[in-house]
Scaffold this active site. Structure first.
Site, PDB file in Angstrom:
ATOM      1  N   ALA A  83       0.831  -1.196   0.000  1.00  0.00           N
ATOM      2  CA  ALA A  83       0.000   0.000   0.000  1.00  0.00           C
ATOM      3  C   ALA A  83       0.869   1.251   0.000  1.00  0.00           C
ATOM      4  CB  ALA A  83      -0.906  -0.011   1.234  1.00  0.00           C
ATOM      5  N   GLY A 136      -1.013  -5.605  -0.061  1.00  0.00           N
ATOM      6  CA  GLY A 136      -1.993  -5.421  -1.126  1.00  0.00           C
ATOM      7  C   GLY A 136      -1.486  -5.878  -2.479  1.00  0.00           C
ATOM      8  N   GLU A 191      -2.178  -9.469  -2.626  1.00  0.00           N
ATOM      9  CA  GLU A 191      -3.627  -9.651  -2.711  1.00  0.00           C
ATOM     10  C   GLU A 191      -4.129  -9.408  -4.131  1.00  0.00           C
ATOM     11  OE1 GLU A 191      -5.679  -8.864   1.491  1.00  0.00           O
ATOM     12  OE2 GLU A 191      -4.485  -7.149   0.855  1.00  0.00           O
ATOM     13  N   GLU A 241       1.058  -7.405   6.984  1.00  0.00           N
ATOM     14  CA  GLU A 241       0.162  -6.459   7.659  1.00  0.00           C
ATOM     15  C   GLU A 241       0.172  -6.557   9.179  1.00  0.00           C
ATOM     16  OE1 GLU A 241      -1.535  -6.791   3.481  1.00  0.00           O
ATOM     17  OE2 GLU A 241      -0.552  -8.111   4.929  1.00  0.00           O
TER      18      GLU A 241
END
Length: 697
Positions: free
Chosen positions: A62, A101, A104, A124
């Site tokens: 991110a 992310g 992901e 995370e």
């Protein structure tokens, strides 16, 4: 199209290239660009979409600038669901790092290929949250619960080969990510391969999540994010549908987002990166470092030498006798053997480091060409001054003379040389090749390029480097002396060392203060108390029971007995039955009647003492910023990272309440509990320590 996502067509393949250097962070513009790219590819009749990153990496996570702010559309979860639901075949080509992310997004693709050097992970939990865009639902479906739990709850990345073996990626190939991605996508199209959304895969097999949850909480010393992430993986196994699992993941994600631990961990993340960035060092070139000297080959000196060798420096270690030099070599080789066993160095590197990079000497003349010399001798001012006088005589002009002192006045040490501008404190923490903290102690006359060199050395050694001013104990040990005194006061008033240690480990400290004292050596505190005794204020409450232990020859772990008794081959210690009697005698001598303490009261008093002294340290300029204190306590003193540091903890708790408690404690002892002027000022102005960090960033 967005500037950060380039769109192009190669036959039937729409290629979406991330162009958001340096790490292709998945900020709002990138997410919007990806969404727009998919809409265009589908509208134009493409048959497949290839996603890859330009530059050095795929999406590395991110955009940290968005941390703690409301997510703007498209959100990560919506973007990943949209990628997965595309009617086109979606392929991700990974290189560099696919983290958080980024992974992901890759898991939302239907196929994944990677170069051999690629790494991927879901880190995370280190920010106090969990993968919130389907990572806890998709990863267990492709890799199984065990691998998913390990990756998600530890945050550790894995290499491409292991990812291939686990089923996280489908192929590893040499080449440029664009080239291998296009070739793989075309191969899939030519073979008529179907879309393969992970959400359509069967739910993974469940395990005993309740026992794993308890294990994780214990292992993380109370950090919630790993255990909460486990519950999200449990939903992947047990929820009625994939969408229900996503909803549960989101609920748990928001619980963590709204937690104090998330605040603490994000603060630690940013502060760790900010602590070594000092405005006064901008544009200042450090002095060259290639050859360094270390004086003293005990545990500390050998650790410093080991750290320097592992960073590529040549080291000359000076001892006073051949026998002592041989013993120092043995300690260094033992340290390097540990690095060899852990795979940090090869057998060939071990040989080079021990036979070529390391030299042992017994004469100061061997240090004549060193760029930097660090003394790590006995903590006595007369001894230090003797060493620095001799270094001043033999070291070349421009050589930096550094003291590893833990407490002593670096200005006083510098004054015994003809080059005080070249003198600095470099306070390492033992074992120096393991502990991450380095305090760079700047004396009144230390040259700015010498300060820059101290920070450059810290970076070379992989340390968290903090600037400190001169005072007794600098940042860390000065604060330690105060909260340790608070613990002693509570013992005199009725608590036991074992209750205090248990309460503070429950709070999240790696060890309690009395177990730490045993580990460090009780003789260190004994020497400090004797050193300070002549100038001690008569109002200070100083217990005698620790001195009684030392007088009987009990110095903690190194003698097998201190506050605890240590047996060979056994981990940890058991309570020393002699200690309560020593404490009772001390109380009787002072005419004190013991009272009961709750664990909550122990924690509050201990932390208020820490915060109050830390505020004095910042107010006096010994630490430039509150975050300098926080990083010192995190990396040198076992403070729980998920609480952010003592001053971040204070902000979260509320400074007004802490000041009120300090004032109430002062009714019992107005000498020890003197409210820090800075703390009083911040409360009066309605400001926080974080406000000071921002003002000095």
């Amino acid at each position: 199209m967005s500037d950060v996502i380039r769109y192009e067509r190669v036959g039937d393949i729409a290629v979406l290239t991330a162009q958001n250097p340096p790490v292709n962070a998945l900020g709002l513009d990138v997410r919007r660009g990806l969404l727009s790219g998919f809409e265009r590819a589908e509208a134009e009749g493409a048959k497949a979409v290839l996603i890859y990153g330009d530059g050095r990496t795929y999406f590395a996570g991110a955009d940290i600038r968005e941390f703690g702010k409301p997510m703007q559309a498209p959100s990560f979860p919506d973007l990943c669901s949209r990628v997965e639901a595309s009617p086109l075949m979606v392929v991700s080509s990974l290189h560099g790092t696919a983290l958080g992310g980024g992974l992901e997004v890759a898991l939302s693709s239907h196929y994944r290929i990677a170069v051999p050097s690629a790494k991927m992970g879901l880190p995370e939990v280190h920010l106090g949250i969990l993968p919130g865009a389907g990572g806890t639902q998709r990863l267990p479906r492709v890799a199984g619960v065990e691998i998913a739990l390990d990756m998600i709850t530890t945050g550790r990345p894995i290499c491409a080969a292991k990812a291939l073996e686990a089923g996280i990626i489908d192929r590893v190939a040499e080449g440029e990510p664009r080239d291998i991605g296009l070739a793989y996508t075309q191969e899939l199209l030519d073979a008529g391969a179907p879309r393969r959304p992970v959400c359509d895969l069967p739910a993974p097999q469940s395990v005993d999540f309740d026992s794993r949850y308890d294990e994780l909480l214990k292992k993380s010393r109370g950090q919630l994010s790993p255990a909460t992430a486990l519950r999200a993986v449990q939903a992947a196994c047990e929820a009625d549908s994939f969408d229900a699992g996503l909803r549960r993941e989101r609920e748990l994600f928001m619980e963590l987002m709204n937690s104090d631990q998330r605040l603490g961990l994000v603060h630690a993340f940013f502060s760790e990166r900010a602590v070594s960035k000092l405005p006064e060092l901008k544009g200042v070139a450090p002095r060259a470092l290639a050859e360094i000297g270390v004086i003293g080959g005990g545990t500390m000196g050998a650790g410093i030498a080991t750290a320097a060798l592992l960073s590529g420096l040549n080291v000359t270690l000076l001892e006073m006798t051949d026998t002592a030099a041989d013993a120092a070599r043995g300690r260094i080789e033992g340290n390097l053997q540990g690095a060899l066993k852990r795979g940090k160095i090869s057998a060939e590197q071990f040989t080079v480091l021990t036979t070529q990079s390391l030299s042992l000497a017994v004469d100061y003349s061997a240090l004549a060409q060193a760029d930097l010399v660090i003394e790590a001798v006995f903590e006595d001012m007369a001894v230090k001054k003797t060493v620095f006088t001799q270094l001043d005589a033999v070291c070349k002009p421009g050589a930096i003379l550094a003291s590893n002192t833990s407490y002593l006045d670096v200005d006083d040490i510098a004054a015994c040389t003809t080059r005080p501008e070249d003198v600095i404190g470099l306070h390492f923490f033992s074992p120096a090749h393991v502990m991450k903290l380095l305090e760079v102690v700047v004396a009144d006359k230390t040259a700015i390029d010498v300060v820059a060199t101290g920070f450059a050395l810290g970076k070379m050694l992989g340390k968290i480097t903090v600037r400190a001013g001169v005072c007794d104990g600098f940042i860390g040990n000065r604060i330690l002396a105060t909260y340790r005194a608070c613990a002693d006061h509570m013992i005199l008033d009725g608590a036991s060392p074992y209750q205090i240690d248990a309460a503070l480990t429950d709070f999240g400290f790696a060890m309690g203060p009395f177990a730490v004292a045993d580990l460090a050596g009780l003789d260190i505190g004994w020497a400090s108390r004797k050193r300070l005794a002549p100038t001690r204020d008569p109002r200070a409450r100083v217990p005698s029971f620790p001195d009684k232990l030392c007088e009987d020859g009990h110095f903690g772990q190194k003698t097998g007995k201190g506050y605890y008794i240590y047996e060979a081959g056994k981990r940890g210690g058991t309570a020393n039955p002699d200690v309560p009697g020593l404490i009772d005698a001390n109380r009787a001598e002072l005419g004190l009647t013991p009272r009961a303490f709750t664990d909550a009261e122990i924690i509050r008093r201990y932390m208020c003492a820490m915060v109050n002294e830390a505020a004095k340290v910042v107010g006096e300029g010994i630490a430039r910023r509150p975050l300098d204190v926080d990083m010192t306590l995190l990396f040198g003193y076992g403070f729980p990272r998920y609480r952010g540091g003592p001053l971040k903890w204070a902000d979260i708790q509320g400074l007004d309440g802490i000041l009120a408690d300090i004032k109430s404690y002062a009714e019992e002892d107005d000498f020890f509990w003197q409210p820090a002027p800075l703390l009083q000022q911040l409360v009066a102005e309605g400001r926080s320590f974080e406000d000071l960090n921002k003002a000095n960033s």
